[in-house]
Write a protein that holds these residues in place. Structure first.
Motif, PDB file in Angstrom:
ATOM      1  N   HIS A  72       0.882  -1.176   0.000  1.00 38.62           N
ATOM      2  CA  HIS A  72       0.000   0.000   0.000  1.00 38.62           C
ATOM      3  C   HIS A  72       0.917   1.223   0.000  1.00 38.62           C
ATOM      4  O   HIS A  72       2.152   1.079   0.002  1.00 38.62           O
ATOM      5  CB  HIS A  72      -0.995  -0.025   1.164  1.00 38.62           C
ATOM      6  CG  HIS A  72      -0.400  -0.176   2.535  1.00 38.62           C
ATOM      7  ND1 HIS A  72       0.558   0.690   3.034  1.00 38.62           N
ATOM      8  CD2 HIS A  72      -0.609  -1.082   3.507  1.00 38.62           C
ATOM      9  CE1 HIS A  72       0.893   0.318   4.247  1.00 38.62           C
ATOM     10  NE2 HIS A  72       0.201  -0.767   4.562  1.00 38.62           N
ATOM     11  N   LYS A 103      -1.490  -0.724  -3.846  1.00 40.63           N
ATOM     12  CA  LYS A 103      -2.888  -0.838  -3.403  1.00 40.63           C
ATOM     13  C   LYS A 103      -3.506   0.518  -3.050  1.00 40.63           C
ATOM     14  O   LYS A 103      -2.805   1.449  -2.688  1.00 40.63           O
ATOM     15  CB  LYS A 103      -2.962  -1.746  -2.167  1.00 40.63           C
ATOM     16  CG  LYS A 103      -2.691  -3.194  -2.487  1.00 40.63           C
ATOM     17  CD  LYS A 103      -2.880  -4.094  -1.288  1.00 40.63           C
ATOM     18  CE  LYS A 103      -1.695  -4.083  -0.362  1.00 40.63           C
ATOM     19  NZ  LYS A 103      -1.702  -5.228   0.577  1.00 40.63           N
ATOM     20  N   PRO A 108      -7.659   2.818  -3.384  1.00 39.51           N
ATOM     21  CA  PRO A 108      -8.919   2.864  -4.130  1.00 39.51           C
ATOM     22  C   PRO A 108      -8.684   2.850  -5.637  1.00 39.51           C
ATOM     23  O   PRO A 108      -9.587   2.508  -6.403  1.00 39.51           O
ATOM     24  CB  PRO A 108      -9.564   4.173  -3.687  1.00 39.51           C
ATOM     25  CG  PRO A 108      -8.529   4.920  -2.934  1.00 39.51           C
ATOM     26  CD  PRO A 108      -7.448   3.978  -2.525  1.00 39.51           C
ATOM     27  N   THR A 143      -5.957   1.103  -7.293  1.00 37.16           N
ATOM     28  CA  THR A 143      -4.807   0.187  -7.354  1.00 37.16           C
ATOM     29  C   THR A 143      -4.194   0.174  -8.752  1.00 37.16           C
ATOM     30  O   THR A 143      -4.910   0.109  -9.751  1.00 37.16           O
ATOM     31  CB  THR A 143      -5.265  -1.232  -6.962  1.00 37.16           C
ATOM     32  OG1 THR A 143      -5.666  -1.207  -5.593  1.00 37.16           O
ATOM     33  CG2 THR A 143      -4.143  -2.250  -7.147  1.00 37.16           C
ATOM     34  N   GLY A 198     -14.275  -1.746  -6.772  1.00 42.51           N
ATOM     35  CA  GLY A 198     -13.965  -1.657  -5.345  1.00 42.51           C
ATOM     36  C   GLY A 198     -14.935  -0.788  -4.592  1.00 42.51           C
ATOM     37  O   GLY A 198     -15.856  -0.205  -5.174  1.00 42.51           O
ATOM     38  N   SER A 199     -14.740  -0.757  -3.295  1.00 44.30           N
ATOM     39  CA  SER A 199     -15.539   0.119  -2.453  1.00 44.30           C
ATOM     40  C   SER A 199     -14.721   0.419  -1.210  1.00 44.30           C
ATOM     41  O   SER A 199     -13.856  -0.376  -0.826  1.00 44.30           O
ATOM     42  CB  SER A 199     -16.864  -0.550  -2.085  1.00 44.30           C
ATOM     43  OG  SER A 199     -16.789  -1.126  -0.797  1.00 44.30           O
ATOM     44  N   SER A 229      -8.000  -7.315   4.571  1.00 46.22           N
ATOM     45  CA  SER A 229      -8.421  -7.238   3.173  1.00 46.22           C
ATOM     46  C   SER A 229      -7.236  -7.469   2.230  1.00 46.22           C
ATOM     47  O   SER A 229      -7.333  -8.203   1.229  1.00 46.22           O
ATOM     48  CB  SER A 229      -9.050  -5.857   2.990  1.00 46.22           C
ATOM     49  OG  SER A 229      -9.201  -5.512   1.690  1.00 46.22           O
ATOM     50  N   GLY A 230      -6.098  -6.890   2.567  1.00 42.27           N
ATOM     51  CA  GLY A 230      -4.904  -7.071   1.739  1.00 42.27           C
ATOM     52  C   GLY A 230      -4.382  -8.504   1.792  1.00 42.27           C
ATOM     53  O   GLY A 230      -3.816  -9.007   0.814  1.00 42.27           O
ATOM     54  N   LEU A 236      -6.228 -10.464  -0.700  1.00 42.72           N
ATOM     55  CA  LEU A 236      -5.758 -10.160  -2.057  1.00 42.72           C
ATOM     56  C   LEU A 236      -4.485 -10.952  -2.370  1.00 42.72           C
ATOM     57  O   LEU A 236      -4.356 -11.538  -3.459  1.00 42.72           O
ATOM     58  CB  LEU A 236      -5.508  -8.653  -2.199  1.00 42.72           C
ATOM     59  CG  LEU A 236      -4.981  -8.227  -3.561  1.00 42.72           C
ATOM     60  CD1 LEU A 236      -6.052  -8.419  -4.632  1.00 42.72           C
ATOM     61  CD2 LEU A 236      -4.502  -6.779  -3.545  1.00 42.72           C
TER      62      LEU A 236
HETATM   63  N1  LIG Z   1     -11.026   3.366  -0.213  1.00 39.96           N
HETATM   64  C1  LIG Z   1     -10.813   2.182  -0.814  1.00 39.96           C
HETATM   65  N2  LIG Z   1     -11.537   1.834  -1.896  1.00 39.96           N
HETATM   66  C2  LIG Z   1     -11.328   0.642  -2.488  1.00 39.96           C
HETATM   67  N3  LIG Z   1     -10.415  -0.278  -2.076  1.00 39.96           N
HETATM   68  C3  LIG Z   1      -9.673   0.027  -1.023  1.00 39.96           C
HETATM   69  C4  LIG Z   1      -9.815   1.257  -0.337  1.00 39.96           C
HETATM   70  N4  LIG Z   1      -8.925   1.280   0.679  1.00 39.96           N
HETATM   71  C5  LIG Z   1      -8.263   0.103   0.630  1.00 39.96           C
HETATM   72  N5  LIG Z   1      -8.709  -0.655  -0.392  1.00 39.96           N
HETATM   73  C6  LIG Z   1      -8.227  -1.992  -0.747  1.00 39.96           C
HETATM   74  O1  LIG Z   1      -8.243  -2.820   0.420  1.00 39.96           O
HETATM   75  C7  LIG Z   1      -7.043  -3.571   0.521  1.00 39.96           C
HETATM   76  C8  LIG Z   1      -6.320  -3.178   1.812  1.00 39.96           C
HETATM   77  O2  LIG Z   1      -5.088  -3.805   1.869  1.00 39.96           O
HETATM   78  P1  LIG Z   1      -4.022  -3.460   2.996  1.00 39.96           P
HETATM   79  O3  LIG Z   1      -3.806  -1.986   3.069  1.00 39.96           O
HETATM   80  O4  LIG Z   1      -2.855  -4.315   2.784  1.00 39.96           O
HETATM   81  O5  LIG Z   1      -4.817  -3.887   4.303  1.00 39.96           O
HETATM   82  P2  LIG Z   1      -4.529  -5.025   5.358  1.00 39.96           P
HETATM   83  O6  LIG Z   1      -3.125  -4.793   5.779  1.00 39.96           O
HETATM   84  O7  LIG Z   1      -5.505  -4.759   6.448  1.00 39.96           O
HETATM   85  O8  LIG Z   1      -4.726  -6.335   4.729  1.00 39.96           O
HETATM   86  C9  LIG Z   1      -6.256  -3.283  -0.731  1.00 39.96           C
HETATM   87  O9  LIG Z   1      -6.535  -4.253  -1.711  1.00 39.96           O
HETATM   88  C10 LIG Z   1      -6.784  -1.927  -1.183  1.00 39.96           C
HETATM   89  O10 LIG Z   1      -6.673  -1.737  -2.577  1.00 39.96           O
END
Ligand SMILES: Nc1ncnc2c1ncn2[C@@H]1O[C@H](COP(=O)(O)OP(=O)(O)O)[C@@H](O)[C@H]1O
Ligand SMILES: NC(=O)C1=CN([C@@H]2O[C@H](COP(=O)(O)OP(=O)(O)OC[C@H]3O[C@@H](n4cnc5c(N)ncnc54)[C@H](OP(=O)(O)O)[C@@H]3O)[C@@H](O)[C@H]2O)[C@@H](O)CC1
Ligand SMILES: [K+]
Length: 492
Positions: free
Chosen positions: A361, A397, A399, A401, A416-417, A425-426, A429
């Motif tokens: 990120h 990563k 909103p 990516t 996404g949202s 969440s990451g 992925l």
């Molecule tokens: N505002 C957003 N809108 C869409 N996707 C988001 C948003 N913020 C974060 N994401 C997605 O959520 C995920 C968060 O990953 P990360 O920052 O590594 O979180 P974590 O460490 O909690 O797993 C990423 O895939 C990112 O693209």
């Protein structure tokens, strides 16, 4: 719809190339203005409409749009930023053809219910000021009444950022030929509202000559690795996910479950001895393997089809050695490196291969590639530069990516949202990327597919989403993508 994204410079080259190929820029402007009027008429009922026109060709498009709206009986007038007699070239001709009311742009004009923002587009060269800034501020909270031509004025077409935080926001943006970076990068994407890409008659070969290598993520760009009827689980690939130590194991299990849902035939959590029971107690279809030392991590890298290291892995010197053992294994599986693995390697000095994927990120990216971050003008350039430097796939990563390959290809994701901004969440992925690599996809494509699916899950789940849900909704999303013959076979 074309998924290509072109820069402002490429758009200018297309304009020039079209003229050279016999399509005059005045024709392009006529088509552009008509497309704007068409998009408006298709969405709004006639209402008092002000078209705010600037000094350049964006303003020219506005004059054309106003003329078409007037021809269709709309109550429309133009508010011009500069005196009409100072306009030049195509814009001058377009203004001359408009026969309706015209005012100087000011707060004293008749009250409009719809505003067409044709102040600045690709030629924005400095922050909004004077009347343009006043109008942007006045309509800032009324984006639902604004239609932007090409890009909301004040937003830089290549970065999606307002030069001094002042810009228009719109409910509808009509752009031409292809989207520009501002239509997919934040905050620009959010300020555009609905985006319509209009064909304005630029010859196809002129557009193709730009050799665009930047795309908006979409299923038309890739195809998923569906299993053959006689598939065996070993052919669907083995993903291994490295777990953290005791009480730090949830992230790896999230990744592992996403890998299994994503279609990997076998998934193993590689667990330090102190966390073995904890992992085993919570896993069923996913296997657990104990890993005591560097040799075990090197062995995992050799036998896996994709290896995930990072989610809650740990950041001690010992973890660094385990990570290096996996990276140094020969031959080895593609690596998906996230979270703690990125922290351990930052700033990145290792060379990877185009089969490896780094998934930072923004915070991780800045630590991993400090010089690249500070010298790049937008996220696309930064991610491309990082991929070229580290010689692997880099996925930045957020909103918006961005996924880049070392050969210069890049994809911006727009599914996404904001509910995806949640713990774990990451990790999901990362597991999903590994699942697709393990089934034989090229790593760049695997990353693009995973981000698209992850975003779609975010859209479907909405409020209340937790990371576990993203994994559990994957079957529904994958089913929608399945080819018709596979669906027919499944339904007997
Ligand atoms: N505002 C957003 N809108 C869409 N996707 C988001 C948003 N913020 C974060 N994401 C997605 O959520 C995920 C968060 O990953 P990360 O920052 O590594 O979180 P974590 O460490 O909690 O797993 C990423 O895939 C990112 O693209
Ligand atoms: N080319 C074509 O054939 C086609 C182009 N198309 C359309 O043209 C648009 C691009 O047109 P464009 O290049 O004329 O730029 P545009 O955005 O109108 O503004 C430039 C003018 O604004 C001025 N200026 C800049 N910033 C300013 C500020 N903050 N405050 C005040 N002034 C400022 C700038 O001045 P300068 O920097 O030169 O001093 C210059 O005078 C594109 O977005 C699309 O809509 C379509 O019709 C398809 C065919
Ligand atoms: K505009």
């Amino acid at each position: 719809m074309s998924r290509e994204i072109i820069t402002v410079e490429e758009m200018r080259a297309i304009d020039a190339g079209s003229a050279a190929a016999g399509v005059p820029t005045r024709t392009l402007m006529e088509n552009a203005g008509r497309a704007v009027a068409d998009a408006i008429v298709a969405r709004f009922k006639p209402r008092p409409t002000a078209v705010l026109c600037g000094p350049g060709n964006n303003g020219g498009d506005g004059w054309v749009a106003a003329r078409y709206l007037l021809e269709r009986g709309w109550p429309v007038w133009v508010e011009t930023l500069v005196p009409r007699d100072t306009l030049k070239g195509d814009a001058k001709d377009a203004a001359a053809a408009f026969t309706g009311e015209t005012y100087a742009l000011s707060r004293d004009n008749p009250r409009a219910e719809l505003v067409v923002d044709a102040l600045f587009g690709a030629g924005l060269s400095r922050p909004l000021e004077g009347e343009a800034a006043r109008a942007a501020n006045a309509f800032w909270k009324r984006a639902d009444r604004v239609v932007a031509i090409d890009v909301p004025s004040g937003i830089d077409g290549d970065t999606g950022m307002a030069l001094n935080e002042i810009s228009f926001g719109a409910a509808l943006t009509v752009t031409f030929v292809s989207k520009k970076p501002a239509h997919v990068l934040m905050p620009g994407r959010a300020l555009c509202g609905e985006i319509v890409v209009a064909d304005i008659g630029a010859p196809e070969d002129v557009v193709a000559a730009q050799k665009v290598s930047l795309f908006e993520n979409d299923p038309s760009l890739w195809s998923l690795p569906w299993p053959e009827p006689d598939a065996h689980k070993n052919e669907r690939g083995h993903v291994i996910v490295a777990s953290g130590g005791r009480a730090r194991t949830g992230a790896a299990r999230l990744s592992a479950r996403a890998a299994l849902r994503g279609g990997a035939g076998l998934v193993t959590v590689l667990s330090p001895p102190d966390a073995l029971d904890e992992n085993a107690a919570q896993l069923t279809a996913i296997m657990v393997r104990e890993a005591r030392d560097e040799a075990a991590y090197a062995q995992a890298a050799r036998i896996a089809r994709a290896l995930v290291i990072g989610p809650a892995f740990g950041t001690s010197d010992d973890h660094y050695k385990l990570l290096l053992a996996a990276i140094g294994a020969e031959p080895r599986a593609p690596l998906v490196l996230d979270a703690d693995a990125l922290t351990l390697l930052s700033p990145i000095t290792h060379g990877f291969t185009s089969r490896d994927v780094l998934t930072p990120h923004v915070g991780e990216f800045r630590r991993a590639f400090p010089g690249i971050w500070s010298s790049s003008s937008n996220r696309i350039d930064a991610t491309r530069a990082a991929a070229a430097y580290a010689r692997c796939v880099v996925l930045l990563k957020g909103p918006d990516t961005v996924i880049a390959a070392p050969d210069g290809r890049a994809i911006v994701n727009t599914t996404g949202s904001p509910f995806l901004a949640t713990a774990g969440s990451g990790d999901v992925l990362a597991g999903l990327i590994a699942a697709l690599i393990s089934q034989g996809m090229e790593s760049f494509e695997a990353a693009a597919v995973a981000v698209w699916l992850h975003g779609k899950a975010g859209e479907r789940l909405g409020p209340g989403l937790i990371a576990e849900d993203v994994t559990e909704i994957l079957p529904a999303i994958l089913n929608d993508l399945a080819p018709m013959d596979l669906k027919a076979a499944l339904n007997g």
